[in-house]
Design a protein around this motif. Structure first.
Motif, PDB file in Angstrom:
ATOM      1  N   ASP A  31      -9.536   3.065  -0.615  1.00 20.81           N
ATOM      2  CA  ASP A  31      -8.604   3.729   0.280  1.00 20.81           C
ATOM      3  C   ASP A  31      -8.621   5.237   0.061  1.00 20.81           C
ATOM      4  N   GLN A  87       0.838  -1.211   0.000  1.00 22.99           N
ATOM      5  CA  GLN A  87       0.000   0.000   0.000  1.00 22.99           C
ATOM      6  C   GLN A  87       0.867   1.253   0.000  1.00 22.99           C
ATOM      7  N   ASN A 137      -6.072   6.956  -5.333  1.00 26.36           N
ATOM      8  CA  ASN A 137      -6.530   8.338  -5.094  1.00 26.36           C
ATOM      9  C   ASN A 137      -5.561   9.371  -5.669  1.00 26.36           C
ATOM     10  N   TRP A 156      -2.177  11.103  10.412  1.00 28.56           N
ATOM     11  CA  TRP A 156      -2.477  10.078   9.408  1.00 28.56           C
ATOM     12  C   TRP A 156      -3.925   9.665   9.553  1.00 28.56           C
ATOM     13  N   ASN A 157      -4.514   9.137   8.498  1.00 27.75           N
ATOM     14  CA  ASN A 157      -5.825   8.489   8.586  1.00 27.75           C
ATOM     15  C   ASN A 157      -5.661   7.033   8.186  1.00 27.75           C
ATOM     16  N   HIS A 197      -4.491  -0.969   6.610  1.00 27.71           N
ATOM     17  CA  HIS A 197      -3.902  -0.302   7.796  1.00 27.71           C
ATOM     18  C   HIS A 197      -4.759  -0.314   9.070  1.00 27.71           C
ATOM     19  N   SER A 236      -3.593  14.639   5.669  1.00 27.68           N
ATOM     20  CA  SER A 236      -3.223  13.423   6.403  1.00 27.68           C
ATOM     21  C   SER A 236      -2.299  12.567   5.553  1.00 27.68           C
ATOM     22  N   GLY A 237      -1.300  11.974   6.225  1.00 28.10           N
ATOM     23  CA  GLY A 237      -0.361  11.103   5.524  1.00 28.10           C
ATOM     24  C   GLY A 237       1.061  11.623   5.651  1.00 28.10           C
TER      25      GLY A 237
HETATM   26  O1  LIG Z   1      -5.373   6.347   3.669  1.00 25.31           O
HETATM   27  C1  LIG Z   1      -4.791   7.396   3.661  1.00 25.31           C
HETATM   28  C2  LIG Z   1      -4.590   8.169   2.420  1.00 25.31           C
HETATM   29  C3  LIG Z   1      -3.348   8.958   2.504  1.00 25.31           C
HETATM   30  C4  LIG Z   1      -3.139   9.942   1.382  1.00 25.31           C
HETATM   31  O2  LIG Z   1      -2.637  11.031   1.648  1.00 25.31           O
HETATM   32  O3  LIG Z   1      -3.411   9.607   0.234  1.00 25.31           O
HETATM   33  N1  LIG Z   1      -3.208   9.601   3.764  1.00 25.31           N
HETATM   34  C5  LIG Z   1      -3.607   9.012   4.897  1.00 25.31           C
HETATM   35  O4  LIG Z   1      -3.335   9.471   5.995  1.00 25.31           O
HETATM   36  N2  LIG Z   1      -4.346   7.893   4.832  1.00 25.31           N
END
Ligand SMILES: O=C1C[C@@H](C(=O)O)NC(=O)N1
Length: 446
Positions: free
Chosen positions: A148, A60, A94, A284-285, A238, A330-331
């Motif tokens: 996702d 992932q 995405n 993060w998500n 995750h 997020s991420g």
């Molecule tokens: O599932 C995800 C997607 C990702 C992103 O930035 O694409 N960011 C995240 O925190 N979680």
């Protein structure tokens, strides 16, 4: 000199065993494992004192190509992956555009064939609009379907929040259904509560309170119920809570499991205490949660309720991160250091080397049914990484390869170093030097 490479006298870690041997690579494949006399035409690499692992398969990642390439692209992020011992990856849908059709997926394969140093495959995205098409699609030569972070209503709801679409997908989809498992209605209610309290400037510490354990647990429980009802093939992406780990089984072999899951390295590495130091950088998500969750995830990984380790590598620029709560993206990037992080757990006696290789190499190949990858076996693709388990170095801005140029791990000292990485029999990374003339291949399945 022919194109064959002989790795001499290395400690191979593979299929539950560690043993000293030589390995011969040629024509892209592992030709022989055993005692091999060098031929003057071969390139010989001395593996004495080093460990040879199958190349890491990261199930992932978000490499941001096409459309979001100011954050990262298939060249920069695959290069960072290679330096971290990762030889194959599966990228999420995405991007811009979202990958919701086989046509856009084929374009992504085309971009990767020109830019990616590692082997690649891609998820097809599913949402409320393309679901009928997805159900009819033959996904045998790429990765099933994923929700996702793919939003399909104006409010930004995940698939987990649309009961009708979920039911239809689980009842009809023959592929692996990979779900980002958080219940947005719970998250939205929490957002409302904390916005009332703090306005726009909600502290990062509240991220796991807003994107709560309850939101994860409820979504995962529901997805599992649906998968069981329809005998569907479900993979939860995750996992982040100890509570969810108890929803998964470890009494059947992976090859027979209909419901699988993964943990991302950052959820094993950070806890909510780190928000004080790192703030939005570790937003993060799903969110980083408590010490108890982190311990629970590691326990479930070791006892096989969790099947694979991924990174969810998700680069954003520092400007995009350092924003008030609702704007901060997020991420964060992780793919260059996932193996180093896991090897620190080995150094702390929390997991064996063989288990790390099972979760990062063998199991992703089994789970996604990859052809001839994930193992050190004669006749398999020569995707390998040679690692020094006794060398200290510190993550700094200077040694990061990400296009976004930062990492939440800056300042961390690792005790292990990736020395060489081989992709399809080619030495692509050698002690900080890259050989980029050969690109990675499309991963085959079957
Ligand atoms: O599932 C995800 C997607 C990702 C992103 O930035 O694409 N960011 C995240 O925190 N979680």
């Amino acid at each position: 000199m022919n194109d064959s490479i002989l790795i001499k006298n290395t400690t191979i870690v593979n299929e539950g065993k560690s043993f000293i041997s030589d390995v011969l690579l040629s024509d892209g494949l592992i030709q022989k494992i055993g005692n091999i006399e060098p031929d003057p035409n071969q390139k010989v690499i001395d593996g004495t004192g080093k460990h040879l692992f199958p190349g890491i398969i990261d199930g992932q990642v978000h490499f941001r190509d096409p459309g979001l390439t100011h954050k990262g692209d298939l060249y920069t992020e695959s290069k960072a992956a290679i330096a971290g011992g990762v030889t194959s990856f599966i990228d999420m849908p995405n991007t811009v555009p979202n990958i919701l059709t086989v046509e856009s997926l084929r374009e992504k394969f085309e971009i990767a064939s020109k830019k990616s140093l590692a082997n690649y495959s891609f998820f097809l995205g599913v949402n409320g609009e393309n679901i009928d098409e997805v159900i009819k699609t033959d996904t045998s030569q790429f990765i099933g379907v994923s929700d996702d972070g793919l939003y399909f209503t104006k409010k930004g709801n995940l698939l987990a929040d649309n009961p009708e679409t979920m039911e239809k997908l689980f009842a009809n989809c023959k592929s692996i259904i990979a779900i980002h498992s958080e219940k947005e209605v719970i998250v939205e209610e929490n957002e409302r509560i904390y916005k009332e309290k703090f306005g726009e400037n909600i502290p990062a510490q509240y991220h796991p309170v807003i994107r709560s354990s309850e939101g994860c647990y409820e979504a995962t429980k529901r997805a599992i119920e649906l998968a069981k009802k329809h005998n569907a093939r479900l993979h939860i992406l995750h996992l982040t809570t100890e509570a969810e780990t108890h929803l998964f089984q470890n009494d059947i072999p992976l090859t027979e499991k209909k419901i699988t899951t993964e943990v991302s390295v950052h959820h094993l590495w950070f806890t909510n205490k780190d928000y004080d130091r790192l703030g939005m950088l570790i937003k993060w998500n799903p969110a980083i949660k408590t010490e108890q969750d982190k311990q629970g995830l590691l326990t479930a990984l070791v006892d096989d309720r969790i099947d694979i380790v991924t990174t969810d590598h998700a680069p954003h620029t520092l400007e995009e991160k350092e924003q008030p709560y609702f704007q901060s993206m997020s991420g964060a990037p992780m793919v260059q250091h996932s193996l180093n992080c896991m090897l620190e757990f080995y150094k702390q006696n929390l997991i064996s080397l063989e288990k790390i290789i099972e979760k990062m190499c063998h199991n992703p190949a089994i789970l996604y049914k990859m052809t001839k990858r994930g193992f050190i076996r004669e006749g398999y693709y020569a995707d390998l990484t040679l690692v020094d388990l006794n060398r200290k170095w510190t993550v700094t801005k200077d040694n990061l390869l990400y296009k976004c140029g930062w990492s939440p791990l800056e300042g961390t000292t690792f005790q292990t170093e990736i020395k060489q990485t081989f992709v399809n029999g080619n030495l692509v990374y050698d002690n900080g030097i890259f050989f980029e003339h050969v690109k990675g291949k499309e991963i085959e399945f079957g």
